[in-house]
Each structure stands twice: as structure tokens, then as C-alpha cells.
Design a protein around this motif. Structure first.
Motif, PDB file in Angstrom:
ATOM      1  N   ALA A   7       0.821  -1.218   0.000  1.00 58.42           N
ATOM      2  CA  ALA A   7       0.000   0.000   0.000  1.00 58.42           C
ATOM      3  C   ALA A   7       0.853   1.267   0.000  1.00 58.42           C
ATOM      4  N   ASP A  10       2.606   3.945  -3.634  1.00 59.28           N
ATOM      5  CA  ASP A  10       1.409   4.594  -4.163  1.00 59.28           C
ATOM      6  C   ASP A  10       1.695   5.597  -5.275  1.00 59.28           C
ATOM      7  N   TRP A  46       6.236   1.323  -9.645  1.00 57.57           N
ATOM      8  CA  TRP A  46       5.578   1.742  -8.401  1.00 57.57           C
ATOM      9  C   TRP A  46       6.638   2.172  -7.399  1.00 57.57           C
ATOM     10  N   GLN A  48       7.405   4.470  -3.413  1.00 52.51           N
ATOM     11  CA  GLN A  48       6.989   5.215  -2.222  1.00 52.51           C
ATOM     12  C   GLN A  48       7.779   6.509  -2.239  1.00 52.51           C
TER      13      GLN A  48
END
Length: 121
Positions: A7, A10, A46, A48
Motif C-alpha cells: 500500500a 502509491d 511503483w 513510495q
């Protein structure tokens, strides 16, 4: 166990690589200023994003606002080939890469990329 929950990844980032151009005096790395997307390498990754600091620098009589940011991406053959000569693009902001390292205790799992971007352009 050391790891990063999915998660937190993002953001989608794109990497760019300059082209080696041969001149009459040798070779030099050049960025495509007319069509920057032509320098894109690989697919979107992807990541962070964690802001580190922001501020202003005075250089050659000009004030330049900048932000330093850390990005964490999954280790892969592609991402392990990224170098500080490359650039990273996130949400249209272009970052110069200053450092890349594996996160401690995460051999071949995560790479941390430290990069900075001018915010006054």
C-alpha cells in the motif's frame, strides 16, 4: 521481518536516461530538451515517496528553490541498473538522482533513491 507493505507504493515513477552523443571533441551525455519523453527508459515503476527537505540555493546570482526526496522501489534487474546519471519523473516533476542504495536488511528487495528537483520552474 523487514519489508514494505504494498500500500505504501502509491506513486508511479518513470526513469529517463540521457543519450551519448559524439561530437568532434569527444562524447557527451545529452538530454532531449525538445521531447523529454524520448529519454524514457523502461516502464512505469511503483514507488513510495518521502520528502526530505526543501529550501533555496543561491548559485551564480540566482535563487533556486529545490526539494530533496527519497523514493523506494522494488529491486529488479531493471531498477538495479538505474544510476545517478539517470533522472526520475514523478507527477511531471523531474528529479536528478544523487544516490541509490539497497535498504538495510533487504538484500535484493528494495532500493532507496535520493533525488532532488527544482520547484521554481
Amino acid at each position: 521481518m523487514i519489508g514494505r507493505p504494498r500500500a505504501l507504493l502509491d506513486r508511479r515513477v518513470q526513469f529517463r536516461r540521457a543519450t551519448l552523443v559524439t561530437t568532434g571533441f569527444g562524447s557527451d551525455w545529452k538530454w532531449n530538451e525538445v521531447a523529454p519523453d524520448a529519454d524514457n527508459i523502461g516502464l512505469l515503476v511503483w514507488a513510495q515517496k518521502t520528502p526530505i527537505s526543501d529550501g533555496e540555493r543561491w548559485r551564480a546570482g540566482e535563487a533556486a528553490a529545490h526539494v530533496t526526496t527519497r523514493f523506494v522501489v522494488r529491486w529488479s534487474l531493471f531498477s538495479s541498473g538505474i544510476t545517478p546519471k539517470d533522472r526520475l519523473v514523478e507527477s511531471g516533476q523531474v528529479y536528478d538522482i544523487h544516490g541509490i542504495k539497497e535498504l538495510a536488511g533487504t538484500r535484493r528487495q528494495w532500493l532507496e533513491i535520493t533525488a532532488s528537483a527544482r520547484t521554481d520552474q
